[in-house]
Scaffold this active site. Structure first.
Site, PDB file in Angstrom:
ATOM      1  N   ARG A  51       0.842  -1.206   0.000  1.00  0.00           N
ATOM      2  CA  ARG A  51       0.000   0.000   0.000  1.00  0.00           C
ATOM      3  C   ARG A  51       0.881   1.261   0.000  1.00  0.00           C
ATOM      4  O   ARG A  51       0.531   2.273  -0.587  1.00  0.00           O
ATOM      5  CB  ARG A  51      -0.984  -0.008   1.172  1.00  0.00           C
ATOM      6  CG  ARG A  51      -1.828   1.256   1.253  1.00  0.00           C
ATOM      7  CD  ARG A  51      -3.161   1.069   1.990  1.00  0.00           C
ATOM      8  NE  ARG A  51      -3.033   0.344   3.231  1.00  0.00           N
ATOM      9  CZ  ARG A  51      -2.493   0.845   4.366  1.00  0.00           C
ATOM     10  NH1 ARG A  51      -2.067   2.085   4.406  1.00  0.00           N
ATOM     11  NH2 ARG A  51      -2.409   0.091   5.442  1.00  0.00           N
ATOM     12  N   TYR A 103     -16.187  16.099 -16.466  1.00  0.00           N
ATOM     13  CA  TYR A 103     -16.489  14.671 -16.411  1.00  0.00           C
ATOM     14  C   TYR A 103     -17.563  14.479 -15.341  1.00  0.00           C
ATOM     15  O   TYR A 103     -17.432  14.980 -14.222  1.00  0.00           O
ATOM     16  CB  TYR A 103     -15.206  13.900 -16.067  1.00  0.00           C
ATOM     17  CG  TYR A 103     -15.405  12.419 -15.960  1.00  0.00           C
ATOM     18  CD1 TYR A 103     -15.628  11.652 -17.102  1.00  0.00           C
ATOM     19  CD2 TYR A 103     -15.373  11.775 -14.727  1.00  0.00           C
ATOM     20  CE1 TYR A 103     -15.808  10.283 -17.005  1.00  0.00           C
ATOM     21  CE2 TYR A 103     -15.555  10.410 -14.628  1.00  0.00           C
ATOM     22  CZ  TYR A 103     -15.773   9.672 -15.768  1.00  0.00           C
ATOM     23  OH  TYR A 103     -15.961   8.325 -15.677  1.00  0.00           O
ATOM     24  N   ASP A 175      -7.233  17.756 -15.888  1.00  0.00           N
ATOM     25  CA  ASP A 175      -7.546  16.376 -16.264  1.00  0.00           C
ATOM     26  C   ASP A 175      -7.171  16.241 -17.744  1.00  0.00           C
ATOM     27  O   ASP A 175      -7.864  16.758 -18.623  1.00  0.00           O
ATOM     28  CB  ASP A 175      -9.038  16.119 -16.033  1.00  0.00           C
ATOM     29  CG  ASP A 175      -9.465  14.705 -16.392  1.00  0.00           C
ATOM     30  OD1 ASP A 175      -8.734  14.037 -17.151  1.00  0.00           O
ATOM     31  OD2 ASP A 175     -10.543  14.280 -15.938  1.00  0.00           O
ATOM     32  N   LYS A 200      -7.858   4.787 -19.581  1.00  0.00           N
ATOM     33  CA  LYS A 200      -8.181   5.102 -20.969  1.00  0.00           C
ATOM     34  C   LYS A 200      -6.964   4.873 -21.885  1.00  0.00           C
ATOM     35  O   LYS A 200      -6.589   3.744 -22.086  1.00  0.00           O
ATOM     36  CB  LYS A 200      -8.730   6.528 -21.067  1.00  0.00           C
ATOM     37  CG  LYS A 200      -9.768   6.864 -19.965  1.00  0.00           C
ATOM     38  CD  LYS A 200     -11.062   6.079 -20.113  1.00  0.00           C
ATOM     39  CE  LYS A 200     -12.004   6.186 -18.908  1.00  0.00           C
ATOM     40  NZ  LYS A 200     -12.343   7.501 -18.433  1.00  0.00           N
TER      41      LYS A 200
HETATM   42  C1  LIG Z   1     -12.855   8.089 -17.334  1.00  0.00           C
HETATM   43  C2  LIG Z   1     -12.541   9.476 -16.948  1.00  0.00           C
HETATM   44  C3  LIG Z   1     -12.360   9.842 -15.606  1.00  0.00           C
HETATM   45  C4  LIG Z   1     -12.556   8.863 -14.465  1.00  0.00           C
HETATM   46  O1  LIG Z   1     -11.619   7.838 -14.464  1.00  0.00           O
HETATM   47  P1  LIG Z   1     -11.902   6.360 -13.885  1.00  0.00           P
HETATM   48  O2  LIG Z   1     -10.634   5.644 -14.172  1.00  0.00           O
HETATM   49  O3  LIG Z   1     -13.106   5.829 -14.583  1.00  0.00           O
HETATM   50  O4  LIG Z   1     -12.168   6.532 -12.418  1.00  0.00           O
HETATM   51  C5  LIG Z   1     -12.041  11.159 -15.312  1.00  0.00           C
HETATM   52  N1  LIG Z   1     -11.902  12.074 -16.292  1.00  0.00           N
HETATM   53  C6  LIG Z   1     -12.058  11.763 -17.586  1.00  0.00           C
HETATM   54  C7  LIG Z   1     -11.898  12.826 -18.616  1.00  0.00           C
HETATM   55  C8  LIG Z   1     -12.381  10.468 -17.971  1.00  0.00           C
HETATM   56  O5  LIG Z   1     -12.560  10.181 -19.274  1.00  0.00           O
END
Ligand SMILES: *Cc1c(COP(=O)(O)O)cnc(C)c1O
Length: 379
Positions: A51, A103, A175, A200
């Site tokens: 952890r 998001y 982000d 992603k």
């Molecule tokens: C998918 C996504 C998230 C969240 O991420 P997770 O891995 O699903 O928790 C945040 N911001 C954007 C732009 C995303 O496409």
């Protein structure tokens, strides 16, 4: 002679096995949750408990630092865990600015979880600098950005907004999930921290949920130590296998993403010229309202996400989706396979997304096949 090594090379070099005595060219996975302690109380390997840290996580974090040109990185069990960690560095009474089309779960987390702990927020149209400046309060400590936005692909000016945030003693966190450092480099544009859902494009194969934060060189030292502490104490860390998958994904990130970007651009142009399509939202098309800014901010390409409006309502848009054969209907994005999604029905009741909007994540299939699929679905 010093020469800056290119991203593609760095992605291979920085993910090579380190300190592995087997001579293995591929990375090993270290599932161990705990590590040996010496008689004198020391930990020779530097690892104590997974952890806190783990060889697979450390390699991933060090790789992210190098790819982004940051000072430190922290990996999490999901993008949302990374976002929550940033919000948890704030204190009761603080105020954050959030894009009005952030998001969906970011807005939900702020509203449903963090508001109860005394965090205030304002939703802002981040494409409007006047609105951003007007929304800043004395208690504003964080400006959250996401560009391009989801699902309308609006572009906000990371350099200008970082500057406004700093003038008001607030942090700017971006982000950058939809771009990755291949296409957009927020730290170089003045942001303090970059956030990723590595689920992603980094992972790239729709098989690993994870997230990360990368601190810029000028981010306060205290922020890095706070985030390290939150990562460890909340324990929302990715497993060694997750870290291994993301590290492996990074080796082909550039190759995959550039192919996806090329496919997305061709598909967007095709859809733009089809009379059944009412609107195409894609920053690389000349009619996009922030086309010029996108060219400057994302010089290598405007990403592989786009959205289209088709038909008059949800039923008509869903009918088009049902005729697509190569695009899988599913949420999420960034994998090698093309996906489509009726976005509004996934987001929830208070979603502002148009009824007839279809979001498209373009994969690495042959572009002729992708275009043909839309052609037959629109007939
Ligand atoms: C998918 C996504 C998230 C969240 O991420 P997770 O891995 O699903 O928790 C945040 N911001 C954007 C732009 C995303 O496409």
């Amino acid at each position: 002679m010093t020469r800056k090594i290119q991203f593609e090379t760095l992605a291979i070099q920085s993910t090579e096995p380190q300190g592995d005595e087997s001579g293995s060219v591929a990375n090993a996975i270290y599932p161990s949750t705990t590590f040996k302690r010496e008689a004198d109380g020391s930990y020779q390997s530097g690892y104590i408990y997974t952890r806190d840290n783990n060889p697979n996580r450390q390699l991933l974090e060090q790789t992210l630092v190098q790819l982004e040109g940051g000072q430190a990185a922290f990996a999490f069990a999901s993008g949302m865990a990374a976002i929550s960690a940033v919000l948890q560095t704030l204190k009761a009474g603080d105020h954050v600015l959030i894009p009005d089309d952030a998001y969906y779960s970011v807005h939900a987390a702020v509203k449903e979880v963090f508001a109860r702990w005394g965090l205030a927020h304002t939703l802002v149209d981040m494409t409007n600098m006047g609105a951003v400046e007007a929304a800043i309060q004395d208690t504003t400590t964080l400006v959250w950005l996401e560009s391009p936005s989801n699902p309308l692909l609006k572009i906000s000016d990371i350099r200008a907004i970082s500057k406004v945030a700093h003038e008001n003693h607030a942090l700017c966190v971006v982000d950058n999930t939809w771009c990755t450092p291949v296409l957009q480099r927020p730290l170089e544009l003045g942001a303090d921290v970059v956030m990723y859902s590595t689920t992603k494009y980094f992972g790239g194969h729709s098989d690993c949920l994870s997230g990360a934060l990368v601190m810029g060189q000028q981010a306060p030292d205290e922020l890095a130590s706070q985030l390290k502490n939150i990562q460890k104490l909340n324990g929302a860390v990715p497993s060694p296998f997750d870290c291994w998958l993301i590290t492996r994904g990074i080796k082909t990130l550039h190759l995959r993403l550039m192919k996806q970007v090329e496919n997305a651009k061709k598909l967007a142009e095709f859809l733009h010229h089809n009379d059944k399509i009412k609107a195409v939202h894609f920053p690389d098309l000349a009619h996009h309202p922030q086309h010029d800014l996108a060219q400057v901010q994302m010089p290598a390409g405007c990403g592989a996400m786009l959205s289209v409006q088709v038909g008059h309502n949800q039923t008509e848009a869903m009918a088009i989706i049902s005729h697509l054969k190569l695009f899988t209907t599913a949420t999420s994005l960034g994998g090698i396979e093309s996906l489509v999604e009726h976005r509004k029905s996934v987001e929830g009741d208070d979603s502002l997304t148009p009824d007839n909007l279809i979001r498209i994540s373009v994969g690495i299939e042959h572009i002729d096949d992708l275009i043909f699929d839309w052609q037959q679905a629109l007939k």
